[in-house]
Design an enzyme around this catalytic site. Structure first.
Site, short mmCIF file in Angstrom:
data_model
loop_
_atom_site.label_atom_id
_atom_site.label_comp_id
_atom_site.label_asym_id
_atom_site.label_seq_id
_atom_site.Cartn_x
_atom_site.Cartn_y
_atom_site.Cartn_z
N ASP A 137 0.87 -1.17 0.00
CA ASP A 137 0.00 0.00 0.00
C ASP A 137 0.91 1.22 0.00
OD1 ASP A 137 -2.10 1.74 -0.01
OD2 ASP A 137 -3.19 0.80 1.63
C1 BGC Z 1 -5.04 3.27 -0.18
C2 BGC Z 1 -5.06 2.25 -1.30
C3 BGC Z 1 -4.85 2.95 -2.61
C4 BGC Z 1 -3.55 3.71 -2.56
C5 BGC Z 1 -3.21 4.43 -3.85
C6 BGC Z 1 -3.85 4.19 -0.23
O1 BGC Z 1 -4.06 5.29 0.59
O2 BGC Z 1 -5.08 2.60 1.06
O3 BGC Z 1 -6.27 1.53 -1.30
O4 BGC Z 1 -4.88 2.02 -3.65
O5 BGC Z 1 -3.62 4.67 -1.53
O6 BGC Z 1 -4.02 5.54 -4.04
#
Ligand code: BGC
Length: 730
Positions: free
Chosen positions: A237
């Site tokens: 993540d």
């Molecule tokens: C989220 C993810 C997301 C990523 C990219 C993170 O803050 O938890 O689900 O895909 O950002 O935007």
């Protein structure tokens, strides 16, 4: 395509690469992109968020939207809505729209679907997830993934694992029995891998057993790779990696983050240095790069092995010469139609006591719609799931356009959100700051629903007074108008100030003094039709006993308003069923009653496997609306239950005894004597039956075995409306 040939091709490429080139492929070189190796024809990997569509384009190194006019997309119903359809075909279709649009926008990995289990109704990202039930979530996820990956795009299921709250999301350590992890929180991911054949998995922000999920030996090495044999790509993540060696030695393949210091990411220069000094072996990087190359071959991003073998090389870098990579497309009429179909099936008729719905012709002449959600646009909120929608039909617009000029449709706002929405204010840099303060907060407020834990987001007292005063006036106006229309429909619920990444709700109370408004409206209009539009359940105790007609709509995508109008007007017979328990209040949920939600840096899942209905059923707690509940304009009679052990099927006859054609979700729950859980969903089938006709229904049950002693197969219309039960003779 022969896996062995691909492996050989990947090895050949790997041998030609410098260490620096390899390192470039395993970390973000932009916010949503890794580096490629141009001289070898290896393109960068391009990613984008889902799940409700393909996200807008950002600048390479800042969270500023580039402001293109060509990145508007099909806005899809949220995953809770997809789950409410209980329809694998819809999940597949929506996955396919997302995959085709992702490809159409030039992406290689779409960061969707979110498949975490809904442990608490307060989780700010609940709307991005499917269900509280692992079987339902896994079945739909697998179908969805097949749809996405049809388009030479990788689905990336997220967030592995036990990412069930936003509060302290970057650090919170999940203290959980391994049994619960394996029975409740893993199965949807397992199904994504085994049944869905997913190409990519995203690690979670939180920790499990003390280890950060994105670099966890237990989750990634032991479970995902060794036990499940996952050979796809594991992506972190954004900002989920915390240590160079741990990440390098784990099975994580790509580190992504939210900051623009790409060369300083843990798996960038720091790793390069550790390899050079011999602290980390180069082989760890080779394995990661090989898996990335295999993914590229799967997606037909590289000159493929067949072409290599036949000697026909020389195609343009990144474009396979053998089989042309699918080009995708976005904003097609077919996509909008799929979004409409899914939205229609996702609407749940919670209550229709006096059969007031569908609206009869004389109730359609003069309609008053009350409530901000009748006209609110929701696409552009919620965190990383935000969508730059091509358009969004609101309930008001849907009803007006469906009924046309012969009906009078009036609107009264009735309530209003905050004077100023803090999310709106912070929009441009929300994600840029998302790693601060533990990365997630819990709201503080209750009744008025206006105060956030985050000091910056607090509404000053003067503004609060202003909102209260404004709401009083709006309420009075709405109540006054309510007596002079044939039909009055309230459309309220939540918005993305509440259903939002990085933010958990404090309770399930409706914000913006809606309870008061609904009570006052019911006092003058006992026939008030209540439509709740939200991404997670709300408390209804203040008015539910007085309300005869209640409809539930999730954030249902760009065609949501049309779908709702179709249901209200009877063009569509509702067939949605709740994919999660609607508690009377959040303290009836085991995460709050038994477990702790977030206690500084640890959350204890003391409830174990008793999640959602599993807890309510075990302890005979009445929900407001149970798991699997959803009414229809027609009635279904169940008869003649049978078992077929050879085919592993539960069978019955379903008769539509009413006047409307309609679909029913036949649900099979298994009860085992002596088991820790009262019952569990093990199969379901959605079946369309014409009015006054019958259908033979067969529901597959993977785990069915003749030898199972003391098992009862319960066939029902919801978890608490069991119509037939068979206990096989042994
Ligand atoms: C989220 C993810 C997301 C990523 C990219 C993170 O803050 O938890 O689900 O895909 O950002 O935007």
């Amino acid at each position: 395509m022969n896996h062995k040939i691909w492996c050989r091709r990947a090895d050949e490429l790997l041998q030609k690469m410098t260490l620096e080139e390899k390192i470039g492929m395993i970390h973000g070189a932009q916010l949503f992109q890794t580096a490629g190796v141009e001289r070898l024809g290896i393109p960068p990997l391009k990613m984008s968020d889902g799940p409700m569509g393909v996200r807008q384009e950002f600048e390479a190194a800042s969270w500023k939207s580039v402001g293109y006019s060509d990145d508007y997309v099909t806005y899809l119903p949220c995953n809770s809505a997809i789950a409410s359809t209980w329809n694998r075909k819809i999940a597949y279709d929506i996955g396919s729209v997302l995959g085709e649009e992702a490809r159409g926008r030039g992406k290689d990995i779409i960061l969707a679907p979110g498949i975490n289990i809904k442990r608490s109704p307060l989780c700010g990202r609940s709307f991005e997830y499917f269900s509280e039930d692992p079987y339902l979530a896994g079945e739909l996820a697998a179908a969805y993934i097949h749809g996405v990956q049809l388009w030479d795009v990788a689905a990336c299921v997220k967030h592995f694992a036990a990412n069930n709250q936003e509060t302290e999301r970057l650090w919170v350590d999940v203290d959980i029995d391994e049994e619960a992890l394996r029975q409740i929180y893993f199965p949807a991911f397992y199904d994504a891998v085994k049944k869905g054949g997913v190409y990519a998995v995203m690690g979670a922000y939180n920790r499990v057993y003390g280890e950060h999920c994105c670099q966890s030996e237990f989750l990634l090495n032991q479970v995902l790779r060794k036990e499940w044999g996952f050979d796809g790509v594991i992506v972190s993540d954004w900002g989920g990696v915390h240590d160079t060696e741990a990440a390098a030695n784990s099975q994580l393949d790509i580190e992504m983050s939210v900051t623009d210091d790409f060369d300083d990411y843990f798996m960038a220069r720091p790793l390069l240095e550790k390899i050079k000094s011999g602290e980390v072996s180069e082989d760890t990087v080779n394995q990661k790069v090989k898996r990335i190359l295999l993914l590229m071959l799967r997606l037909h991003m590289l000159e493929d092995a067949e072409t290599m073998d036949s000697g026909k090389t020389g195609s343009r870098a990144g474009i396979p010469a053998g089989r042309q990579r699918k080009s995708g497309s976005y904003n097609t009429p077919e996509h909008r139609h799929k979004a409409l179909e899914a939205a229609r099936e996702s609407i749940v008729l919670l209550k229709n006591k006096k059969r007031q719905l569908p609206l009869k012709p004389k109730q359609q002449r003069r309609i008053l719609l009350i409530g901000e959600n009748a006209q609110q646009q929701h696409a552009n909120g919620g965190g990383s799931a935000e969508i730059k929608a091509l358009y969004e039909i609101s309930p008001l617009m849907g009803l007006k356009s469906r009924l046309g000029g012969n009906a009078e449709i009036a609107f009264a706002q009735g309530y209003c959100g905050k004077a100023e929405n803090p999310q709106e204010q912070q929009k441009t840099n929300w994600q840029e700051k998302s790693l601060e303060n533990g990365g997630g907060t819990q709201q503080k407020s209750t009744q008025a629903g206006t105060v956030h834990a985050d000091a910056a987001a607090q509404e000053p007292e003067s503004q609060e007074q202003e909102s209260t005063e404004k709401r009083r006036k709006l309420r009075e106006q709405a109540v006054r108008l309510a007596t002079s229309y044939d039909t009055v429909i309230f459309v309220g619920g939540l918005d993305h100030t509440y259903d939002c990444e990085g933010n958990d709700r404090a309770d399930m109370v409706l914000p913006y003094e809606q309870d008061l408004l609904i009570q006052q409206l019911l006092a003058v209009r006992s026939d008030l039709i209540i439509v709740m539009l939200a991404g997670s359940p709300v408390q209804m105790q203040a008015w539910i006993d007085k309300a005869d007609t209640v409809v539930w709509s999730w954030y249902a995508g760009m065609e949501g308003g049309n779908a709702l109008a179709d249901v209200l007007l009877g063009k569509v017979n509702p067939s949605g069923k709740l994919p999660e328990s609607f508690y009377k209040t959040h303290t009836d949920c085991s995460a709050h009653a038994v477990g702790t939600f977030a206690d500084e840096k640890t959350v204890s899942y003391r409830e174990g496997c008793e999640v959602g209905y599993r807890y309510l059923d075990n302890h005979q707690i009445e929900p407001e609306f149970c798991f699997g509940h959803g009414l229809s304009y027609t009635d279904f009679a169940y008869s003649d239950a049978r078992l077929d052990f050879e085919k592993k099927q539960v069978l019955c006859t379903l008769e539509n005894t009413g006047d409307y054609d309609g679909s029913e979700v036949v649900q099979v729950y298994v009860r085992k004597k002596g088991a820790k859980l009262f019952q569990e969903l093990k199969g379901f089938a959605k079946v369309f039956v014409k009015a006054q006709e019958k259908a033979e229904v067969s529901v597959s049950l993977e785990e069915m075995q003749r030898e199972d002693a003391d098992v009862a197969y319960c066939i029902g219309s919801s978890s608490r409306d069991i119509r037939l039960m068979i206990i096989p003779d042994r």
